[in-house]
Design a protein around this motif. Structure first.
Motif, PDB file in Angstrom:
ATOM      1  N   LEU A   1     -33.560 -47.619 -31.615  1.00  0.00           N
ATOM      2  CA  LEU A   1     -33.635 -46.041 -31.486  1.00  0.00           C
ATOM      3  C   LEU A   1     -32.919 -45.728 -30.446  1.00  0.00           C
ATOM      4  O   LEU A   1     -32.233 -44.852 -30.202  1.00  0.00           O
ATOM      5  CB  LEU A   1     -35.106 -45.806 -31.420  1.00  0.00           C
ATOM      6  CG  LEU A   1     -35.289 -44.399 -31.285  1.00  0.00           C
ATOM      7  CD1 LEU A   1     -34.786 -43.297 -32.369  1.00  0.00           C
ATOM      8  CD2 LEU A   1     -36.803 -43.883 -31.212  1.00  0.00           C
ATOM      9  N   THR A   2     -33.236 -46.440 -28.980  1.00  0.00           N
ATOM     10  CA  THR A   2     -32.477 -46.122 -27.912  1.00  0.00           C
ATOM     11  C   THR A   2     -31.093 -46.366 -28.014  1.00  0.00           C
ATOM     12  O   THR A   2     -30.211 -45.416 -27.677  1.00  0.00           O
ATOM     13  CB  THR A   2     -32.907 -47.275 -26.858  1.00  0.00           C
ATOM     14  OG1 THR A   2     -34.272 -46.887 -26.800  1.00  0.00           O
ATOM     15  CG2 THR A   2     -32.244 -46.914 -25.352  1.00  0.00           C
TER      16      THR A   2
ATOM     17  N   GLN B   1     -39.193 -42.082 -34.753  1.00  0.00           N
ATOM     18  CA  GLN B   1     -38.666 -42.592 -36.079  1.00  0.00           C
ATOM     19  C   GLN B   1     -39.908 -43.635 -36.291  1.00  0.00           C
ATOM     20  O   GLN B   1     -40.667 -44.065 -35.626  1.00  0.00           O
ATOM     21  CB  GLN B   1     -37.518 -43.335 -35.633  1.00  0.00           C
ATOM     22  CG  GLN B   1     -37.886 -44.752 -34.820  1.00  0.00           C
ATOM     23  CD  GLN B   1     -37.379 -46.059 -35.272  1.00  0.00           C
ATOM     24  OE1 GLN B   1     -36.838 -45.926 -36.323  1.00  0.00           O
ATOM     25  NE2 GLN B   1     -37.280 -46.992 -34.336  1.00  0.00           N
TER      26      GLN B   1
ATOM     27  N   ARG C   1     -37.777 -34.637 -28.156  1.00  0.00           N
ATOM     28  CA  ARG C   1     -38.694 -35.652 -28.816  1.00  0.00           C
ATOM     29  C   ARG C   1     -38.367 -36.319 -29.788  1.00  0.00           C
ATOM     30  O   ARG C   1     -38.356 -35.480 -30.873  1.00  0.00           O
ATOM     31  CB  ARG C   1     -40.140 -35.260 -28.646  1.00  0.00           C
ATOM     32  CG  ARG C   1     -41.015 -36.783 -28.857  1.00  0.00           C
ATOM     33  CD  ARG C   1     -42.615 -36.158 -28.822  1.00  0.00           C
ATOM     34  NE  ARG C   1     -43.401 -37.374 -28.889  1.00  0.00           N
ATOM     35  CZ  ARG C   1     -44.798 -37.188 -28.942  1.00  0.00           C
ATOM     36  NH1 ARG C   1     -45.395 -36.116 -29.051  1.00  0.00           N
ATOM     37  NH2 ARG C   1     -45.411 -38.413 -28.822  1.00  0.00           N
ATOM     38  N   VAL C   2     -37.888 -37.508 -29.704  1.00  0.00           N
ATOM     39  CA  VAL C   2     -37.159 -38.029 -31.164  1.00  0.00           C
ATOM     40  C   VAL C   2     -38.581 -39.337 -31.682  1.00  0.00           C
ATOM     41  O   VAL C   2     -38.890 -39.914 -31.052  1.00  0.00           O
ATOM     42  CB  VAL C   2     -36.007 -38.945 -30.969  1.00  0.00           C
ATOM     43  CG1 VAL C   2     -35.684 -39.375 -32.249  1.00  0.00           C
ATOM     44  CG2 VAL C   2     -35.090 -38.134 -30.369  1.00  0.00           C
TER      45      VAL C   2
ATOM     46  N   LEU D   1     -29.380 -43.206 -29.830  1.00  0.00           N
ATOM     47  CA  LEU D   1     -29.306 -42.145 -29.383  1.00  0.00           C
ATOM     48  C   LEU D   1     -28.449 -42.223 -27.947  1.00  0.00           C
ATOM     49  O   LEU D   1     -28.027 -40.995 -27.542  1.00  0.00           O
ATOM     50  CB  LEU D   1     -30.988 -41.819 -28.795  1.00  0.00           C
ATOM     51  CG  LEU D   1     -31.751 -41.543 -29.771  1.00  0.00           C
ATOM     52  CD1 LEU D   1     -33.087 -41.239 -29.166  1.00  0.00           C
ATOM     53  CD2 LEU D   1     -31.395 -40.325 -30.893  1.00  0.00           C
TER      54      LEU D   1
ATOM     55  N   VAL E   1     -34.859 -36.445 -23.000  1.00  0.00           N
ATOM     56  CA  VAL E   1     -35.252 -36.962 -24.184  1.00  0.00           C
ATOM     57  C   VAL E   1     -36.315 -38.262 -24.179  1.00  0.00           C
ATOM     58  O   VAL E   1     -36.276 -38.903 -23.039  1.00  0.00           O
ATOM     59  CB  VAL E   1     -34.070 -37.796 -25.006  1.00  0.00           C
ATOM     60  CG1 VAL E   1     -34.175 -38.511 -26.176  1.00  0.00           C
ATOM     61  CG2 VAL E   1     -32.756 -36.850 -24.936  1.00  0.00           C
ATOM     62  N   THR E   2     -37.368 -37.951 -25.053  1.00  0.00           N
ATOM     63  CA  THR E   2     -38.495 -38.978 -25.063  1.00  0.00           C
ATOM     64  C   THR E   2     -38.390 -39.713 -26.538  1.00  0.00           C
ATOM     65  O   THR E   2     -37.953 -38.967 -27.372  1.00  0.00           O
ATOM     66  CB  THR E   2     -39.884 -38.379 -24.804  1.00  0.00           C
ATOM     67  OG1 THR E   2     -39.959 -37.531 -25.794  1.00  0.00           O
ATOM     68  CG2 THR E   2     -39.910 -38.071 -23.458  1.00  0.00           C
ATOM     69  N   GLU E   3     -38.601 -40.813 -26.424  1.00  0.00           N
ATOM     70  CA  GLU E   3     -38.408 -41.488 -27.821  1.00  0.00           C
ATOM     71  C   GLU E   3     -39.858 -42.249 -28.212  1.00  0.00           C
ATOM     72  O   GLU E   3     -40.543 -42.592 -27.322  1.00  0.00           O
ATOM     73  CB  GLU E   3     -37.422 -42.861 -27.565  1.00  0.00           C
ATOM     74  CG  GLU E   3     -36.243 -42.282 -27.329  1.00  0.00           C
ATOM     75  CD  GLU E   3     -35.309 -43.522 -26.809  1.00  0.00           C
ATOM     76  OE1 GLU E   3     -35.592 -44.654 -27.362  1.00  0.00           O
ATOM     77  OE2 GLU E   3     -34.004 -43.162 -26.188  1.00  0.00           O
ATOM     78  N   LYS E   4     -40.150 -42.218 -29.649  1.00  0.00           N
ATOM     79  CA  LYS E   4     -41.268 -42.735 -30.114  1.00  0.00           C
ATOM     80  C   LYS E   4     -40.869 -43.379 -31.413  1.00  0.00           C
ATOM     81  O   LYS E   4     -40.383 -42.832 -32.107  1.00  0.00           O
ATOM     82  CB  LYS E   4     -42.459 -41.795 -30.282  1.00  0.00           C
ATOM     83  CG  LYS E   4     -43.735 -42.434 -30.582  1.00  0.00           C
ATOM     84  CD  LYS E   4     -44.772 -41.248 -30.735  1.00  0.00           C
ATOM     85  CE  LYS E   4     -46.223 -42.005 -31.162  1.00  0.00           C
ATOM     86  NZ  LYS E   4     -47.269 -40.774 -31.343  1.00  0.00           N
ATOM     87  N   SER E   5     -41.326 -44.651 -31.645  1.00  0.00           N
ATOM     88  CA  SER E   5     -41.216 -45.453 -32.620  1.00  0.00           C
ATOM     89  C   SER E   5     -42.439 -46.072 -33.278  1.00  0.00           C
ATOM     90  O   SER E   5     -43.185 -46.552 -32.523  1.00  0.00           O
ATOM     91  CB  SER E   5     -40.038 -46.729 -32.286  1.00  0.00           C
ATOM     92  OG  SER E   5     -39.847 -47.393 -33.701  1.00  0.00           O
TER      93      SER E   5
END
Length: 303
Positions: free
Chosen positions: A228-229, A191, A188-189, A232, A244-248
């Motif tokens: 962010l995408t 930013q 999990r990323v 990565l 992978v999951t992303e959270k801004s």
């Protein structure tokens, strides 16, 4: 740098927990594990696994006993582990920094704050984390009893990465992706980003007014998420097996990282290398995470 996992050992429950974490990491990476006990590391103002005696001769004997007994315990608990132990005379910070320079990873214990759920990061740990040239992992104490037969190891939890797109360091991202891949865990990323002040950001506390989430604020949020995408994408291609999951998030990411770490196996954050030998070289997010995250925290230095 040697391909070895090194542990700073002082006889406390926290350092023994660090040794156990490092042993498991050593097996995961197929690397030897080295225990380093600095003669002046212990302050004895906290509970230790072995009560320190009085008198210089007995103190010396105790200092030699700590790494030896920890090594024997790890051999019993982790069959097949390649482990060695050294008792080194010297001040703890220079001893541990030298050990970090010669290791792929340095692991040290960090005291828990009862009832608060955070770390009490002492001056030694802060100095080592702030100046080490290689990654350092902080580990909290395990619940007793660690002296009995080794229980079945729990599955590895997900890896959480705190990322600043202003400095998307390759070393930091690769460390997190590699850790997730080795553990067959999700990544999990998270930013954090700060819009211009006129969009309504309360810079004092990290909260925003409604103006940020509407109109141009929404466009900025979409741009940050897209950035962010993009950052990565090459790492997803290099590690295709990692989910992978992303959270801004708007504002400081510290409380989001601490929250995510509650259910994680490892939290990864970065630290910029600086030429000055003065100061801690740690930003507010790193300080907050190190003091409050429940999971082990890996601090990765980068340019």
């Amino acid at each position: 740098m040697s391909r070895i996992i090194t542990v700073g050992l002082d006889g406390s429950r926290e350092s023994l927990a660090a040794a156990n974490w490092a042993a498991r990491e050593s097996l995961l990476r197929d690397l030897p594990c080295r225990l380093v006990h600095a003669w002046e590391l212990q302050s004895y103002d906290y509970p230790t696994a072995y009560a320190p005696p009085t008198g210089p001769d007995l103190q010396r004997h105790w200092a030699e006993r700590v790494p030896r007994e920890a090594e024997e315990d790890l051999r019993r608990r982790y069959p097949g582990l390649r482990v060695s132990a050294d008792q080194v005379d010297g001040q703890p910070v220079p001893v541990l920094l030298a050990a970090a320079d010669d290791a792929e990873l340095l692991v040290i214990g960090s005291r828990g704050l009862s009832g608060i759920g955070g770390f009490l990061v002492g001056s030694v740990a802060l100095s080592v984390v702030a100046h080490a040239t290689n990654p350092v992992v902080l580990v909290r104490a395990e619940e007793p009893d660690a002296s009995g037969p080794r229980p079945a190891e729990p599955p590895y939890g997900k890896v959480v990465l705190g990322l600043d797109l202003r400095r998307p360091a390759d070393a930091l991202i690769e460390f997190a992706f590699d850790a997730a891949a080795r553990r067959a865990s999700a990544l999990r990323v998270i930013q954090g980003w700060t819009p211009p002040a006129h969009y309504g950001l309360d810079t004092g506390f990290g909260y925003t007014s409604g103006a940020v989430t509407l109109g141009l604020g929404g466009e900025l949020a979409a741009q940050e998420a897209g950035g962010l995408t993009d950052a990565l994408r090459p790492w997803r291609e290099k590690f295709p097996g990692v989910e992978v999951t992303e959270k801004s998030v708007i504002g400081g990411a510290a409380h989001h990282l601490v929250e995510a770490a509650a259910a994680a196996g490892l939290l990864v954050i970065g630290r910029r290398n600086r030429d000055s030998a003065i100061g801690t070289h740690l930003g507010p997010v790193a300080h907050a995470v190190m003091h409050h995250a429940a999971a082990p925290v890996a601090v990765v230095p980068h340019d």
